[in-house]
Design a protein around this motif. Structure first.
Motif, PDB file in Angstrom:
ATOM      1  N   GLU A   1       0.823  -1.224   0.000  1.00 24.87           N
ATOM      2  CA  GLU A   1       0.000   0.000   0.000  1.00 24.87           C
ATOM      3  C   GLU A   1       0.852   1.266   0.000  1.00 24.87           C
ATOM      4  O   GLU A   1       0.490   2.288  -0.589  1.00 24.87           O
ATOM      5  CB  GLU A   1      -0.921   0.009   1.222  1.00 24.87           C
ATOM      6  N   LYS A   2       2.003   1.210   0.663  1.00 24.03           N
ATOM      7  CA  LYS A   2       2.917   2.369   0.696  1.00 24.03           C
ATOM      8  C   LYS A   2       3.876   2.395  -0.495  1.00 24.03           C
ATOM      9  O   LYS A   2       4.657   3.336  -0.639  1.00 24.03           O
ATOM     10  CB  LYS A   2       3.731   2.354   1.997  1.00 24.03           C
ATOM     11  N   GLY A   3       3.836   1.330  -1.315  1.00 27.02           N
ATOM     12  CA  GLY A   3       4.681   1.306  -2.504  1.00 27.02           C
ATOM     13  C   GLY A   3       6.018   0.647  -2.295  1.00 27.02           C
ATOM     14  O   GLY A   3       6.921   0.821  -3.103  1.00 27.02           O
ATOM     15  N   VAL A   4       6.157  -0.141  -1.217  1.00 36.58           N
ATOM     16  CA  VAL A   4       7.394  -0.887  -0.973  1.00 36.58           C
ATOM     17  C   VAL A   4       7.107  -2.350  -1.268  1.00 36.58           C
ATOM     18  O   VAL A   4       6.502  -3.054  -0.446  1.00 36.58           O
ATOM     19  CB  VAL A   4       7.897  -0.711   0.469  1.00 36.58           C
ATOM     20  N   GLU A   5       7.525  -2.799  -2.446  1.00 37.61           N
ATOM     21  CA  GLU A   5       7.171  -4.147  -2.893  1.00 37.61           C
ATOM     22  C   GLU A   5       8.162  -5.209  -2.435  1.00 37.61           C
ATOM     23  O   GLU A   5       7.791  -6.365  -2.227  1.00 37.61           O
ATOM     24  CB  GLU A   5       7.098  -4.174  -4.434  1.00 37.61           C
ATOM     25  N   THR A   6       9.457  -4.831  -2.277  1.00 39.82           N
ATOM     26  CA  THR A   6      10.480  -5.826  -1.930  1.00 39.82           C
ATOM     27  C   THR A   6      11.426  -5.266  -0.879  1.00 39.82           C
ATOM     28  O   THR A   6      11.469  -4.051  -0.633  1.00 39.82           O
ATOM     29  CB  THR A   6      11.322  -6.201  -3.169  1.00 39.82           C
ATOM     30  N   ALA A   7      12.203  -6.159  -0.292  1.00 34.12           N
ATOM     31  CA  ALA A   7      13.214  -5.750   0.695  1.00 34.12           C
ATOM     32  C   ALA A   7      14.267  -4.873   0.027  1.00 34.12           C
ATOM     33  O   ALA A   7      14.765  -3.908   0.622  1.00 34.12           O
ATOM     34  CB  ALA A   7      13.875  -6.980   1.317  1.00 34.12           C
ATOM     35  N   GLU A   8      14.604  -5.200  -1.251  1.00 36.13           N
ATOM     36  CA  GLU A   8      15.595  -4.393  -1.967  1.00 36.13           C
ATOM     37  C   GLU A   8      15.107  -2.953  -2.146  1.00 36.13           C
ATOM     38  O   GLU A   8      15.887  -1.997  -2.036  1.00 36.13           O
ATOM     39  CB  GLU A   8      15.886  -5.025  -3.332  1.00 36.13           C
ATOM     40  N   GLU A   9      13.801  -2.798  -2.418  1.00 37.24           N
ATOM     41  CA  GLU A   9      13.242  -1.444  -2.549  1.00 37.24           C
ATOM     42  C   GLU A   9      13.316  -0.694  -1.221  1.00 37.24           C
ATOM     43  O   GLU A   9      13.570   0.512  -1.182  1.00 37.24           O
ATOM     44  CB  GLU A   9      11.788  -1.515  -3.021  1.00 37.24           C
ATOM     45  N   ALA A  10      13.080  -1.410  -0.137  1.00 30.96           N
ATOM     46  CA  ALA A  10      13.163  -0.798   1.195  1.00 30.96           C
ATOM     47  C   ALA A  10      14.586  -0.330   1.475  1.00 30.96           C
ATOM     48  O   ALA A  10      14.816   0.780   1.981  1.00 30.96           O
ATOM     49  CB  ALA A  10      12.713  -1.791   2.262  1.00 30.96           C
ATOM     50  N   VAL A  11      15.578  -1.177   1.135  1.00 27.69           N
ATOM     51  CA  VAL A  11      16.983  -0.804   1.344  1.00 27.69           C
ATOM     52  C   VAL A  11      17.342   0.427   0.512  1.00 27.69           C
ATOM     53  O   VAL A  11      17.993   1.364   1.003  1.00 27.69           O
ATOM     54  CB  VAL A  11      17.916  -1.986   0.995  1.00 27.69           C
ATOM     55  N   GLN A  12      16.886   0.442  -0.758  1.00 26.76           N
ATOM     56  CA  GLN A  12      17.197   1.586  -1.630  1.00 26.76           C
ATOM     57  C   GLN A  12      16.602   2.877  -1.073  1.00 26.76           C
ATOM     58  O   GLN A  12      17.238   3.931  -1.074  1.00 26.76           O
ATOM     59  CB  GLN A  12      16.675   1.342  -3.053  1.00 26.76           C
ATOM     60  N   GLY A  13      15.387   2.796  -0.572  1.00 25.60           N
ATOM     61  CA  GLY A  13      14.756   3.980   0.021  1.00 25.60           C
ATOM     62  C   GLY A  13      15.522   4.477   1.234  1.00 25.60           C
ATOM     63  O   GLY A  13      15.725   5.692   1.410  1.00 25.60           O
ATOM     64  N   ALA A  14      15.951   3.525   2.083  1.00 26.10           N
ATOM     65  CA  ALA A  14      16.735   3.905   3.268  1.00 26.10           C
ATOM     66  C   ALA A  14      18.063   4.542   2.852  1.00 26.10           C
ATOM     67  O   ALA A  14      18.527   5.513   3.459  1.00 26.10           O
ATOM     68  CB  ALA A  14      16.990   2.677   4.137  1.00 26.10           C
ATOM     69  N   MET A  15      18.676   3.994   1.789  1.00 31.57           N
ATOM     70  CA  MET A  15      19.928   4.559   1.285  1.00 31.57           C
ATOM     71  C   MET A  15      19.718   5.997   0.782  1.00 31.57           C
ATOM     72  O   MET A  15      20.573   6.864   0.984  1.00 31.57           O
ATOM     73  CB  MET A  15      20.494   3.685   0.163  1.00 31.57           C
ATOM     74  N   ASP A  16      18.572   6.241   0.149  1.00 42.39           N
ATOM     75  CA  ASP A  16      18.271   7.599  -0.321  1.00 42.39           C
ATOM     76  C   ASP A  16      18.148   8.573   0.845  1.00 42.39           C
ATOM     77  O   ASP A  16      18.609   9.723   0.762  1.00 42.39           O
ATOM     78  CB  ASP A  16      16.965   7.600  -1.131  1.00 42.39           C
ATOM     79  N   ILE A  17      17.545   8.097   1.934  1.00 50.27           N
ATOM     80  CA  ILE A  17      17.402   8.952   3.126  1.00 50.27           C
ATOM     81  C   ILE A  17      18.778   9.289   3.703  1.00 50.27           C
ATOM     82  O   ILE A  17      19.071  10.437   4.041  1.00 50.27           O
ATOM     83  CB  ILE A  17      16.517   8.258   4.188  1.00 50.27           C
ATOM     84  N   ILE A  18      19.644   8.268   3.801  1.00 53.53           N
ATOM     85  CA  ILE A  18      20.981   8.484   4.359  1.00 53.53           C
ATOM     86  C   ILE A  18      21.797   9.398   3.448  1.00 53.53           C
ATOM     87  O   ILE A  18      22.521  10.296   3.924  1.00 53.53           O
ATOM     88  CB  ILE A  18      21.711   7.134   4.562  1.00 53.53           C
ATOM     89  N   ALA A  19      21.682   9.212   2.131  1.00 52.43           N
ATOM     90  CA  ALA A  19      22.432  10.040   1.178  1.00 52.43           C
ATOM     91  C   ALA A  19      22.066  11.506   1.359  1.00 52.43           C
ATOM     92  O   ALA A  19      22.953  12.380   1.356  1.00 52.43           O
ATOM     93  CB  ALA A  19      22.144   9.592  -0.250  1.00 52.43           C
ATOM     94  N   GLU A  20      20.776  11.795   1.545  1.00 51.06           N
ATOM     95  CA  GLU A  20      20.372  13.183   1.731  1.00 51.06           C
ATOM     96  C   GLU A  20      20.881  13.721   3.070  1.00 51.06           C
ATOM     97  O   GLU A  20      21.290  14.888   3.159  1.00 51.06           O
ATOM     98  CB  GLU A  20      18.857  13.316   1.649  1.00 51.06           C
ATOM     99  N   GLU A  21      20.875  12.853   4.098  1.00 55.14           N
ATOM    100  CA  GLU A  21      21.366  13.293   5.409  1.00 55.14           C
ATOM    101  C   GLU A  21      22.859  13.631   5.332  1.00 55.14           C
ATOM    102  O   GLU A  21      23.303  14.637   5.895  1.00 55.14           O
ATOM    103  CB  GLU A  21      21.126  12.194   6.446  1.00 55.14           C
ATOM    104  N   ILE A  22      23.616  12.797   4.616  1.00 53.07           N
ATOM    105  CA  ILE A  22      25.050  13.075   4.445  1.00 53.07           C
ATOM    106  C   ILE A  22      25.252  14.386   3.690  1.00 53.07           C
ATOM    107  O   ILE A  22      26.071  15.230   4.076  1.00 53.07           O
ATOM    108  CB  ILE A  22      25.743  11.915   3.686  1.00 53.07           C
TER     109      ILE A  22
END
Length: 740
Positions: A169-190
């Motif tokens: 429902e939130k648009g997270v279909e796989t664990a890999e997609e979840a990891v990529q999203g988390a990486m995007d958050i960290i990249a912006e924080e850096i």
């Protein structure tokens, strides 16, 4: 957050009080400019009271410790910047506090920032952003996963941890997609971390290379030297930065800033990776993405903007220095002048002006191609020369100027009965003036070219009085003036004109509204009112009479009156730069010296003034030493024009062709323009010759302006001649085989 923390944060967000902030600003400026606290504090107070910089520099020397105009302007500019910075800090603190994210540490860091860029870096993580990959990932609920990765666990499985965040429902279909999203958050924080950005920006500035290449290499253009060019960014001179920028704007060049990334990755990793963990490889990938996608593009823009700003400041400083020297060229007095605005098809417009600049006659002749009516033109020139007893012909340096010069030289050669000479003047801006409302009011019955001829003639008689009628940036004595911040350029050049006008002083009974409007404290409305009062009531007989001019109040009178002269008034001191507030000091001084006002300008008085012991006399009169020094200087040379101490321009009687030049030939010339890489010198041929910076002196020259100024008369020797391109290389270094 505890009650104590909340109170501390609220207090920090409010920042220092106005008085405390002003003290901090004064301390910082004093440190930056190597001045005393008293000098900066006093200057700030004087400026806040509405005093102008020329007034403070001239008449408040004791208070400022004799700071000059440049130092005063530096204080004023930094004061404005730091006050604006304080406003921005308060706004940033308020916004972050409203988000409930302001800590004591962050408030302190913002408070201690001394540059706007530092404040913006600290504010960046809290700034409302447009939709980004990181913000989308946060909406999908992936922020806790990002924090888990940043915790850098020693054990566990990243994909198993990420699987907990799968939510269709939130648009997270796989664990890999979840990891990529988390990486995007960290990249912006850096990329948002202030310390990381500051280090990368500094490293990029120190180690980056400016690289340019041609978009179409086979096409010829003026940018060919930049078709395949690389240079260390921090070492690039301003003219090359501005040239690259212009080539990029004109879609000829592709410009970029290159920097080795390995050291940058290593530094960021050192800040963000704590040691070996199950996510170390992932974090290295994140760091590479954060730098390449988020940090590098914005840092490149920021560094290039900083380089451009420095280049613009340098270009504006050069323009300002050249303009000041041009404005302060010595007036050529007591000569009737024939001004010539050269042209081809439409003919040369002529204007005769008398010794006061009054227009006597206009005419038109056609000595240049395609008409070539030289005999007819010579008749008109000779008639005007004889009728008005002309001793000087002034030719504008625009289109057809050298053909006109050749013709004028022939006219002079044909006359053996009197001393007659000519010279070329820079006509930049003459066409702008000629088409202006001011010129229309001044010469309603003349066409544009005839007005231009009159302006060219008057430029010789009083360069300052004529050039102030023209928008400063239209007077072409700079480099890349169209490529810099026009607002900054306008402000800087206006300051230069104001400084020059007040340095010379203004005869209030002859000055135009244009000239008066640059006098300290006088605006355009008051300038017009002064002229209107003069027209209605006749000449001013004394400075006090100016108090009757509408809108010229007590503060304006105080600021302007020392710079206004009444040369034929009822009181002798009114023609000097001595401020009326010091007239009583002069009376006491004359009493001490046993002289009277009638002796002003006499050898006897000057002898007594020269013998005055400044410190002792200042104490007796109850006045400061700098003020007394200025008073004595003014009394010794009443009514003097400081420009008259400079050498007059070179007058010529014969023309020189480029074909006449040979290497080693010695010539006299006039400096027309000074730029970063040298100076252009008028040696009497069609195009000015260039003295490269390396040829200005036998010693090392940091900048050409350290050696030459616009208007200087210089001795040069021909280095090389390019007949095809019409270029001449000159040197001011005396050749070994040149005569003594």
């Amino acid at each position: 957050m505890s009650q104590l923390d909340s109170t501390a944060t609220t207090t920090a967000s409010q920042g220092p009080s106005g008085a405390e902030e002003q003290k901090q600003i004064v301390r910082q400026i004093a440190k930056e400019l190597n001045l005393s606290l008293k000098q900066v504090r006093t200057t700030a107070s004087l400026l806040d009271e509405g005093n102008t910089i020329p007034f403070i520099a001239r008449y408040r020397k004791e208070m400022t410790g004799e700071l000059d105009e440049n130092q005063l302007r530096d204080i004023a500019e930094r004061m404005q910047y730091l006050r604006n910075l304080g406003e921005r800090k308060r706004e940033v603190l308020r916004i972050i506090e409203e988000q409930g994210k302001l800590t004591e540490e962050l408030a302190a860091a913002i408070g201690q920032a001394v540059k706007l860029q530092e404040v913006e870096d600290l504010y960046r993580p809290y700034k409302q952003k447009r939709k980004t990959r990181a913000s989308v990932a946060k909406e999908k609920g992936l922020e806790p996963l990002a924090q888990w990765i940043l915790a850098q666990p020693k054990q566990g499985n990243l994909l198993l941890e990420a699987a907990q965040y799968i939510d269709a429902e939130k648009g997270v279909e796989t664990a890999e997609e979840a990891v990529q999203g988390a990486m995007d958050i960290i990249a912006e924080e850096i990329s948002d971390e202030a310390a990381t950005r500051a280090w990368v920006r500094r490293y990029t500035m120190d180690h980056g290379l400016m690289v340019s290449e041609a978009k179409t290499p086979e096409e010829e253009s003026v940018y060919e030297m930049y078709y395949n060019y690389r240079e260390a960014a921090k070492k690039m001179p301003s003219h090359r930065i501005l040239a690259m920028n212009r080539g990029e704007r004109e879609n000829v060049l592709k410009v970029s800033l290159e920097v080795e990334t390995e050291a940058i990755h290593r530094h960021i990793a050192g800040r963000w990776i704590k040691g070996s963990s199950i996510v170390e490889d992932v974090l290295h990938i994140v760091i590479e993405d954060a730098y390449k996608r988020l940090i590098a593009p914005s840092i490149e823009r920021e560094v290039r903007a900083e380089l451009t700003e420095k280049a613009e400041n340098q270009a504006i400083a050069i323009f300002a220095g050249n303009l000041r020297n041009l404005l302060l060229q010595p007036p050529v007095r007591d000569k009737r002048v024939l001004g010539v605005d050269p042209a081809y098809r439409t003919g040369c417009k002529l204007a005769v002006v008398d010794e006061t600049g009054k227009l006597l006659e206009v005419a038109v002749t056609y000595p240049t191609p395609p008409n070539n009516k030289k005999q007819e033109a010579a008749g008109i020139f000779n008639r005007l020369i004889d009728q008005y007893r002309i001793s000087l012909i002034v030719i504008g340096n625009g289109t057809a100027s050298r053909e006109t010069e050749q013709f004028v030289a022939e006219v002079i050669a044909g006359r053996k009965d009197q001393e007659l000479a000519y010279l070329i003047v820079n006509e930049a801006g003459a066409s702008v003036y000629s088409a202006s409302k001011l010129a229309q009011e001044e010469f309603p019955d003349l066409d544009v070219a005839e007005r231009s001829a009159a302006s060219i003639a008057r430029r010789l008689q009083d360069p300052l009085a004529e050039l102030v009628k023209i928008e400063p940036k239209a007077i072409g004595v700079g480099q890349y003036q169209h490529d810099v911040s026009q607002k900054h350029l306008d402000e800087s050049l206006k300051n230069v004109v104001e400084s020059a006008v007040n340095h010379v002083g203004v005869d209030v009974n002859t000055a135009s509204p244009s000239l008066l409007s640059y006098v300290s404290g006088v605006n355009a409305t008051i300038a017009k009112n002064i002229v209107k009062y003069r027209d209605e009531n006749g000449k001013f007989s004394g400075r006090k009479e100016l108090q009757k001019v509408p809108r010229l109040g007590a503060k304006t009178y105080e600021q302007c009156i020392g710079f206004l002269r009444i040369n034929d008034g009822s009181f002798e001191l009114d023609r000097t730069p001595i401020h009326p507030e010091s007239y009583a000091v002069v009376e006491r001084l004359f009493a001490e010296l046993d002289v009277d006002m009638g002796q002003l300008g006499s050898k006897e008085l000057n002898s007594k003034l020269a013998a005055v012991q400044l410190e002792k006399m200042a104490a007796q009169l109850g006045v400061g030493v700098p003020t007394l020094r200025d008073i004595i200087d003014s009394l010794q040379r009443p009514g003097r024009d400081p420009r008259e101490e400079l050498p007059l321009p070179i007058f010529r009687t014969d023309v020189l062709k480029i074909e006449d030049l040979t290497p080693g030939m010695e010539l006299q010339g006039t400096v027309r323009n000074v730029i970063d890489f040298g100076a252009f010198v008028d040696i009497g041929i069609k195009n000015d010759g260039l003295v490269h910076i390396s040829q200005l002196s036998d010693r090392f020259v940091k900048h050409p302006m350290d050696v030459v100024s616009v208007g200087d008369n210089v001795t040069v020797w021909v280095l090389n001649v390019d007949l095809k391109k019409g270029r001449v290389g000159l040197t001011m270094r005396k050749p070994a085989d040149a005569g003594n």
